[in-house]
Design an enzyme around this catalytic site. Structure first.
Site, short mmCIF file in Angstrom:
data_model
loop_
_atom_site.label_atom_id
_atom_site.label_comp_id
_atom_site.label_asym_id
_atom_site.label_seq_id
_atom_site.Cartn_x
_atom_site.Cartn_y
_atom_site.Cartn_z
N GLN A 102 0.82 -1.21 0.00
CA GLN A 102 0.00 0.00 0.00
C GLN A 102 0.85 1.25 0.00
O GLN A 102 2.06 1.22 0.29
CB GLN A 102 -0.91 0.01 1.23
CG GLN A 102 -0.15 -0.05 2.55
CD GLN A 102 -1.07 -0.25 3.74
OE1 GLN A 102 -1.30 0.69 4.51
NE2 GLN A 102 -1.60 -1.46 3.90
N HIS A 157 0.10 5.59 1.25
CA HIS A 157 -0.84 6.52 1.86
C HIS A 157 -0.75 7.86 1.14
O HIS A 157 0.35 8.32 0.81
CB HIS A 157 -0.53 6.71 3.35
CG HIS A 157 -0.55 5.43 4.12
ND1 HIS A 157 -1.65 4.62 4.18
CD2 HIS A 157 0.42 4.82 4.85
CE1 HIS A 157 -1.37 3.56 4.93
NE2 HIS A 157 -0.13 3.66 5.34
N ARG A 173 -4.36 0.64 -1.93
CA ARG A 173 -3.81 -0.72 -1.92
C ARG A 173 -3.31 -1.16 -3.30
O ARG A 173 -3.92 -0.83 -4.32
CB ARG A 173 -4.85 -1.71 -1.40
CG ARG A 173 -5.23 -1.47 0.06
CD ARG A 173 -6.27 -2.45 0.56
NE ARG A 173 -6.56 -2.22 1.97
CZ ARG A 173 -7.45 -1.34 2.41
NH1 ARG A 173 -8.15 -0.63 1.55
NH2 ARG A 173 -7.64 -1.17 3.71
N HIS A 200 4.79 0.05 0.80
CA HIS A 200 5.24 -0.75 1.93
C HIS A 200 4.21 -1.83 2.25
O HIS A 200 3.05 -1.77 1.81
CB HIS A 200 5.46 0.12 3.18
CG HIS A 200 4.21 0.80 3.66
ND1 HIS A 200 3.73 1.97 3.10
CD2 HIS A 200 3.31 0.48 4.64
CE1 HIS A 200 2.62 2.35 3.72
NE2 HIS A 200 2.34 1.45 4.66
N GLU A 243 3.16 7.06 9.01
CA GLU A 243 3.26 6.03 10.04
C GLU A 243 4.72 5.84 10.45
O GLU A 243 5.63 5.99 9.63
CB GLU A 243 2.72 4.69 9.52
CG GLU A 243 1.24 4.70 9.17
CD GLU A 243 0.79 3.43 8.47
OE1 GLU A 243 -0.41 3.14 8.54
OE2 GLU A 243 1.63 2.74 7.86
#
Length: 409
Positions: free
Chosen positions: A98, A100, A272, A253, A125
């Site tokens: 995925q 972001h 995704r 990642h 993250e």
């Protein structure tokens, strides 16, 4: 404020007592009944609407506590919530490949496709390994991608001669972009033929390499999902406890296996690319994904000692976003007295090893042990005393907070 975290039982989590999350959650909540055949994937510690922590004292959600006294909890009368979510993950089966979106892209995607992208926030993250932790992160060095594709004929056939010739001529970012777009836009039957051919070949190899073993594991779990082929394009990282990766917008990642502490901005936005039965937004992914490549060690994110004289056992991960920072407080068994800084916006403290006593300036005394989760509000003060219990056990805790360190970078 002592908290009870929210357990998430996603199917990819480790089972029963094999899950670090289960052990931590059981220590955090003595009423939790850990079932051996149930997956315990995540422990959430924050005020996220989908899994808010609750106060042990009165059963209110942390969100309700913050909203009832924002000045006393997060240091601002105008505040309404924490900008971050702290988690622990225990991974048995790989999570999806995925990326972001950035804040700007998240706002656009939420406006255009609100049923898929349910909020307008970004989702950077930070993952800190608690045990040996495996992940895919970022594109490999371009020459390494070429070498891997050259090893396996089914991959070369899938990619096609024009794209392969371009990569051979000059293995650079643009050539990798062409190859990866060719992969992600391949027809399902072509992807299936490639993966099944490679799986058959790998199973006959008596001297199987680690990458082949990973391929077969993902194939067993996800079948002919295009994400199985991502391991030939993305770095496979093996993190030791205490090592970390930071995942900004657009970096591809996937978490593969292990246990980690994760802190993230409050968002559910995920684009995704594979290793999932969920919707793959291929065109959005190809528009956003960063093709910057490099060796695995360049993907690691380093912590810093912000005050090595006063806080020699506290190292802090300071990402380039205002939403969060995470300190690791790691005291040797011989230490007895220590200081914990609490920012004006408050913080969440998670204890993963050892025993200690926390003494706040206003007189609050709290016992800390494995599984203790605390919200340290603004009103608790800026400096808190920490006293280790006698014994030969080191102390380890993680403290998540809004990132107030950017101005000092």
């Amino acid at each position: 404020m002592e908290l009870t975290g929210s357990v998430q039982c996603y199917e990819w989590g480790k089972l029963g007592e094999h899950s670090f999350v289960a052990k931590l959650a059981k220590a955090n909540d003595g009423d939790l009944d850990v079932k051996p055949d149930r997956s315990y994937a995540e422990l959430w510690m924050g005020d996220h609407v989908n899994g808010p922590a609750t106060l042990k004292g009165d059963g209110r959600t942390l969100a309700a506590a913050v909203q009832s006294d924002p000045a006393g909890t997060i240091g601002s009368a105008a505040g309404t919530s924490l900008p971050f979510l702290l988690k622990v993950l225990s991974i048995r089966k790989a999570l999806s490949v995925q990326v972001h979106p950035s804040k700007l892209e998240a706002e656009k995607l939420h406006q255009q496709f609100p049923d898929i992208y349910k909020d307008a926030n970004h989702k950077p993250e930070l993952a800190i390994a608690l045990t040996d932790f495996h992940a895919l992160c970022g594109f490999r060095a371009y020459g390494e991608i070429l070498q891997l594709l050259e090893q396996w004929e089914p991959l070369r056939v899938l990619i096609g001669t024009p794209a392969m010739e371009r990569l051979r001529a000059e293995p650079n970012l643009e050539a990798v972009r062409v190859v990866y777009e060719r992969l992600m836009r391949s027809e399902p039957d072509a992807i299936r033929g490639c993966i099944e051919s490679m799986a058959e070949c790998f199973r006959l190899d008596a001297e199987m390499a680690d990458l082949q073993r990973l391929f077969l594991r993902l194939y067993d779990d996800f079948g002919c999902d295009v994400g199985v082929l991502s391991i030939f394009f993305l770095n496979v990282l093996h993190l030791k406890p205490g090592e970390a990766i930071y995942l900004p917008a657009n970096v591809p990642h996937a978490y593969l296996e292990g246990d980690c502490v994760e802190c993230m901005a409050c968002s559910d936005n995920v684009v995704r690319a594979g290793l999932t039965p969920k919707f793959k937004d291929v065109e959005t992914l190809l528009r956003l994904v960063s093709y910057e490549g490099g060796p695995p060690e360049t993907m690691l994110y380093r912590a810093r000692l912000l005050d090595e004289h006063r806080l020699p056992y506290t190292r802090t991960f300071v990402p380039p976003v205002p939403d969060f920072a995470v300190s690791e407080i790691k005291l040797p068994a011989g230490a007895r007295q220590y200081t914990l800084d609490n920012p004006p916006t408050g913080s969440i403290l998670l204890v993963t090893n050892g025993r200690a006593t926390l003494r706040c300036p206003e007189g609050t005394v709290l016992a800390l042990q494995f599984g203790t989760v605390l919200f340290l509000p603004h009103r608790a003060g800026r400096t808190i005393a920490l006293e280790l219990d006698d014994g030969d056990e080191p102390f380890l805790a993680f403290q998540a907070m809004a990132n107030g360190f950017l101005e000092t970078n």
